[in-house]
Design an enzyme around this catalytic site. Structure first.
Site, PDB file in Angstrom:
ATOM      1  N   ASP A 169       3.995  -3.243   7.192  1.00 44.64           N
ATOM      2  CA  ASP A 169       2.663  -3.775   7.491  1.00 44.64           C
ATOM      3  C   ASP A 169       2.085  -3.146   8.759  1.00 44.64           C
ATOM      4  OD1 ASP A 169       1.395  -5.615   5.794  1.00 44.64           O
ATOM      5  OD2 ASP A 169       2.828  -7.188   6.308  1.00 44.64           O
TER       6      ASP A 169
ATOM      7  N   GLN B  74       3.819 -12.300   4.417  1.00 42.73           N
ATOM      8  CA  GLN B  74       2.409 -12.463   4.065  1.00 42.73           C
ATOM      9  C   GLN B  74       1.706 -13.389   5.054  1.00 42.73           C
ATOM     10  OE1 GLN B  74       0.904 -10.676   1.673  1.00 42.73           O
ATOM     11  NE2 GLN B  74      -1.081 -11.611   2.073  1.00 42.73           N
TER      12      GLN B  74
ATOM     13  N   LYS C 259       1.401  -7.364  -5.328  1.00 43.63           N
ATOM     14  CA  LYS C 259       2.199  -6.353  -4.626  1.00 43.63           C
ATOM     15  C   LYS C 259       3.522  -6.117  -5.367  1.00 43.63           C
ATOM     16  CE  LYS C 259       0.111  -7.363  -0.118  1.00 43.63           C
ATOM     17  NZ  LYS C 259       0.218  -8.035   1.195  1.00 43.63           N
TER      18      LYS C 259
HETATM   19  N1  GUN Z   1      -2.835 -10.974   4.839  1.00 39.49           N
HETATM   20  C1  GUN Z   1      -4.003 -10.319   4.638  1.00 39.49           C
HETATM   21  N2  GUN Z   1      -3.802  -8.986   4.614  1.00 39.49           N
HETATM   22  C2  GUN Z   1      -2.475  -8.802   4.798  1.00 39.49           C
HETATM   23  C3  GUN Z   1      -1.658  -7.636   4.859  1.00 39.49           C
HETATM   24  O1  GUN Z   1      -2.100  -6.493   4.763  1.00 39.49           O
HETATM   25  N3  GUN Z   1      -0.326  -7.872   5.049  1.00 39.49           N
HETATM   26  C4  GUN Z   1       0.190  -9.120   5.193  1.00 39.49           C
HETATM   27  N4  GUN Z   1       1.487  -9.233   5.395  1.00 39.49           N
HETATM   28  N5  GUN Z   1      -0.544 -10.208   5.142  1.00 39.49           N
HETATM   29  C5  GUN Z   1      -1.864 -10.047   4.956  1.00 39.49           C
END
Ligand code: GUN
Length: 291
Positions: A118, A95, A51
């Site tokens: 998110d 995350q 990311k």
């Molecule tokens: N863990 C798995 N997918 C995601 C996501 O899209 N965002 C976040 N913050 N954690 C995740």
């Protein structure tokens, strides 16, 4: 033979579009996303790194905050509050999954709605439910809608079946598919569903978000269906340097010949999640700079 939907190429095209859009914006600071990672879960380390790298390629600044596995809720809250109050931070992403002493729901709800790229907070899920444009939509389901759109998959009036009811994928996915404009007839299956095979076999669009390899077998798929595989499962492998390889939730080899279109793993939904995060960050940035 089915069409393999290329998530890498689609995500790349979106990155280029966002980069071009950002170049047109003449605000006096770049967009900034702050990542919080708690602990050293290898998948989370790899996702957050990716990311950050893509953000840099687009021209989005990123900050990484790594907290120890033993972090308390108060310590995590304090960092979220600091980032919420920082006018130079447009987006805050924590995350998942979090270590078990931390409450994911309370953590996600603590992120300011206009920085919650998110889309996991109660505010943004509420906006999504109300079909309010202010919603930041969870990146994986938003990425799937974008993939379906760009792959010219009609959803209107079609029967969509989502396997999985998670906050991150299943629930927002169902809301997006049933939303006005998308207009699908949506069924959500989960671990307690009866007759799952029969329900899935009726799907024009089948979306698997379970997190278990080979959950979707060929006998669960209607001829000509569109199959979207959200699973990213690490299975041991002697053929790779890392000692593992990635597989989805779908038995790709046997399902692929039956469907009209299918996403591969890797290279399907995964890259789209990152692309949508960038899109959401740009949306947050524009909101803050114009405010
Ligand atoms: N863990 C798995 N997918 C995601 C996501 O899209 N965002 C976040 N913050 N954690 C995740």
């Amino acid at each position: 033979m089915s069409e393999i939907i290329d998530g890498n190429a689609t995500a790349k095209a979106i990155h280029e579009e966002l980069k071009a859009e950002l170049a047109q914006l003449k605000f006096d600071r770049p967009p900034c996303v702050a990542f919080i990672r708690v602990g050293e879960d290898p998948a989370s380390v790899s996702y957050v790194k990716k990311k950050g790298r893509v953000a840099g390629e687009i021209g989005i600044e990123s900050r990484l905050h790594v907290l120890p596995e033993s972090t308390s809720q108060d310590e995590l809250n304090a960092l979220i509050d600091t980032l919420n109050a920082d006018d130079n931070v447009d987006a805050v992403l924590i995350q998942a999954p979090l270590p078990k002493q931390l409450n994911e729901r309370d953590t996600f709800n603590r992120v300011r709605a206009d920085k919650d790229v998110d889309g996991f907070s109660n505010a943004n899920l509420g906006f999504l439910c109300q079909e309010d444009q202010r919603a930041f939509v969870a990146c994986t389901p938003a990425g799937i809608m974008e993939l379906l759109d760009r792959a010219k998959v009609e959803t209107k009036g079609k029967r969509a079946v989502v396997i999985g009811r998670s906050l991150i994928v299943g629930k927002p996915m169902a809301l997006l598919l049933m939303k006005k404009g998308a207009d699908a007839t949506v069924t959500v299956c989960h671990s307690r569903s009866e007759n799952m095979k029969e329900i899935c076999a009726q799907a024009d669009i089948l979306i698997a978000a379970v997190g278990r390899p080979n959950t979707v077998s060929a006998d669960m798929v209607k001829d000509g269906a569109v199959v979207i595989d959200v699973g990213i499962n690490r299975v041991p492998s002697t053929e790779t340097k890392s000692g593992y390889r990635l597989v989805g939730d779908v038995d790709f080899k046997n399902v692929e010949p039956k469907c009209s279109k299918i996403t591969p793993v890797p290279g399907g939904v995964g890259p789209m999640t990152v692309a949508m995060l960038m899109k959401n960050t740009l949306k947050a940035y524009k909101g803050h700079m114009k405010a």
